[in-house]
Scaffold this motif. Sequence first.
Motif, PDB file in Angstrom:
ATOM      1  N   LEU A  74     -52.788 -47.766  45.683  1.00 20.18           N
ATOM      2  CA  LEU A  74     -53.693 -47.902  46.819  1.00 20.18           C
ATOM      3  C   LEU A  74     -54.915 -48.745  46.450  1.00 20.18           C
ATOM      4  O   LEU A  74     -55.334 -49.619  47.210  1.00 20.18           O
ATOM      5  CB  LEU A  74     -54.128 -46.519  47.316  1.00 20.18           C
ATOM      6  CG  LEU A  74     -55.007 -46.484  48.554  1.00 20.18           C
ATOM      7  CD1 LEU A  74     -54.268 -47.090  49.731  1.00 20.18           C
ATOM      8  CD2 LEU A  74     -55.434 -45.065  48.856  1.00 20.18           C
ATOM      9  N   ALA A  75     -55.463 -48.503  45.260  1.00 21.55           N
ATOM     10  CA  ALA A  75     -56.619 -49.293  44.814  1.00 21.55           C
ATOM     11  C   ALA A  75     -56.237 -50.757  44.655  1.00 21.55           C
ATOM     12  O   ALA A  75     -57.002 -51.657  45.027  1.00 21.55           O
ATOM     13  CB  ALA A  75     -57.155 -48.739  43.504  1.00 21.55           C
ATOM     14  N   LEU A  76     -55.039 -51.003  44.116  1.00 15.21           N
ATOM     15  CA  LEU A  76     -54.582 -52.373  43.952  1.00 15.21           C
ATOM     16  C   LEU A  76     -54.381 -53.039  45.308  1.00 15.21           C
ATOM     17  O   LEU A  76     -54.731 -54.213  45.500  1.00 15.21           O
ATOM     18  CB  LEU A  76     -53.271 -52.395  43.156  1.00 15.21           C
ATOM     19  CG  LEU A  76     -52.723 -53.756  42.777  1.00 15.21           C
ATOM     20  CD1 LEU A  76     -53.715 -54.504  41.906  1.00 15.21           C
ATOM     21  CD2 LEU A  76     -51.392 -53.607  42.071  1.00 15.21           C
ATOM     22  N   ARG A  77     -53.855 -52.310  46.280  1.00  7.63           N
ATOM     23  CA  ARG A  77     -53.650 -52.855  47.623  1.00  7.63           C
ATOM     24  C   ARG A  77     -54.990 -53.218  48.258  1.00  7.63           C
ATOM     25  O   ARG A  77     -55.125 -54.273  48.874  1.00  7.63           O
ATOM     26  CB  ARG A  77     -52.914 -51.823  48.474  1.00  7.63           C
ATOM     27  CG  ARG A  77     -52.398 -52.397  49.758  1.00  7.63           C
ATOM     28  CD  ARG A  77     -51.587 -51.406  50.566  1.00  7.63           C
ATOM     29  NE  ARG A  77     -50.740 -50.574  49.746  1.00  7.63           N
ATOM     30  CZ  ARG A  77     -50.436 -49.310  50.034  1.00  7.63           C
ATOM     31  NH1 ARG A  77     -50.921 -48.749  51.102  1.00  7.63           N
ATOM     32  NH2 ARG A  77     -49.650 -48.609  49.245  1.00  7.63           N
ATOM     33  N   TRP A  78     -56.000 -52.349  48.112  1.00  2.18           N
ATOM     34  CA  TRP A  78     -57.312 -52.637  48.683  1.00  2.18           C
ATOM     35  C   TRP A  78     -57.971 -53.827  48.008  1.00  2.18           C
ATOM     36  O   TRP A  78     -58.620 -54.650  48.650  1.00  2.18           O
ATOM     37  CB  TRP A  78     -58.225 -51.413  48.586  1.00  2.18           C
ATOM     38  CG  TRP A  78     -58.013 -50.477  49.731  1.00  2.18           C
ATOM     39  CD1 TRP A  78     -57.314 -49.316  49.720  1.00  2.18           C
ATOM     40  CD2 TRP A  78     -58.485 -50.645  51.064  1.00  2.18           C
ATOM     41  NE1 TRP A  78     -57.319 -48.750  50.964  1.00  2.18           N
ATOM     42  CE2 TRP A  78     -58.036 -49.542  51.806  1.00  2.18           C
ATOM     43  CE3 TRP A  78     -59.233 -51.618  51.704  1.00  2.18           C
ATOM     44  CZ2 TRP A  78     -58.315 -49.394  53.149  1.00  2.18           C
ATOM     45  CZ3 TRP A  78     -59.517 -51.464  53.049  1.00  2.18           C
ATOM     46  CH2 TRP A  78     -59.054 -50.366  53.747  1.00  2.18           C
ATOM     47  N   LEU A 138     -59.583 -59.491  48.383  1.00  7.55           N
ATOM     48  CA  LEU A 138     -59.516 -60.852  47.855  1.00  7.55           C
ATOM     49  C   LEU A 138     -58.982 -61.810  48.920  1.00  7.55           C
ATOM     50  O   LEU A 138     -59.523 -62.908  49.104  1.00  7.55           O
ATOM     51  CB  LEU A 138     -58.635 -60.895  46.609  1.00  7.55           C
ATOM     52  CG  LEU A 138     -58.471 -62.256  45.946  1.00  7.55           C
ATOM     53  CD1 LEU A 138     -59.815 -62.783  45.469  1.00  7.55           C
ATOM     54  CD2 LEU A 138     -57.487 -62.179  44.806  1.00  7.55           C
ATOM     55  N   GLU A 139     -57.953 -61.409  49.650  1.00  8.42           N
ATOM     56  CA  GLU A 139     -57.414 -62.251  50.709  1.00  8.42           C
ATOM     57  C   GLU A 139     -58.449 -62.467  51.815  1.00  8.42           C
ATOM     58  O   GLU A 139     -58.572 -63.573  52.345  1.00  8.42           O
ATOM     59  CB  GLU A 139     -56.148 -61.628  51.291  1.00  8.42           C
ATOM     60  CG  GLU A 139     -54.966 -61.698  50.351  1.00  8.42           C
ATOM     61  CD  GLU A 139     -53.753 -60.957  50.883  1.00  8.42           C
ATOM     62  OE1 GLU A 139     -53.825 -60.363  51.978  1.00  8.42           O
ATOM     63  OE2 GLU A 139     -52.717 -60.972  50.192  1.00  8.42           O
ATOM     64  N   ALA A 140     -59.196 -61.425  52.165  1.00  7.42           N
ATOM     65  CA  ALA A 140     -60.238 -61.562  53.184  1.00  7.42           C
ATOM     66  C   ALA A 140     -61.319 -62.531  52.722  1.00  7.42           C
ATOM     67  O   ALA A 140     -61.802 -63.356  53.513  1.00  7.42           O
ATOM     68  CB  ALA A 140     -60.835 -60.196  53.511  1.00  7.42           C
ATOM     69  N   LEU A 141     -61.703 -62.479  51.467  1.00 12.82           N
ATOM     70  CA  LEU A 141     -62.716 -63.403  50.939  1.00 12.82           C
ATOM     71  C   LEU A 141     -62.213 -64.851  50.941  1.00 12.82           C
ATOM     72  O   LEU A 141     -62.963 -65.772  51.249  1.00 12.82           O
ATOM     73  CB  LEU A 141     -63.127 -62.988  49.534  1.00 12.82           C
ATOM     74  CG  LEU A 141     -64.036 -61.771  49.441  1.00 12.82           C
ATOM     75  CD1 LEU A 141     -64.245 -61.383  47.985  1.00 12.82           C
ATOM     76  CD2 LEU A 141     -65.367 -62.042  50.111  1.00 12.82           C
TER      77      LEU A 141
END
Length: 82
Positions: A17-21, A26-29
């Motif tokens: 879950l932490a890796l997914r977030w 990163l994708e949002a940035l």
Amino acid sequence: MTGRTGAAAARLRRAALALRWRRWALEALVVLALVLGIRAWQQQGVADGPAPPLAGVLLDGRSVDLLAAARERPVLVYFWAS
């Protein structure tokens, strides 16, 4: 033994879950950086400030001053050549 297996599975789920977030952030940035970069590139040559004075003669011979007309409402000027 099931207690350790359950705890290990819970730890793995939390890590996933932490890796997914992190990946989502990163994708949002990256998307935000692209949008802001494209916007800045598009606006690099945009004129700034008030419009220059523009006056002319209408087809019926009357003179027109677009600066005076622009004080009342927006004015669209269409140029063409033949």
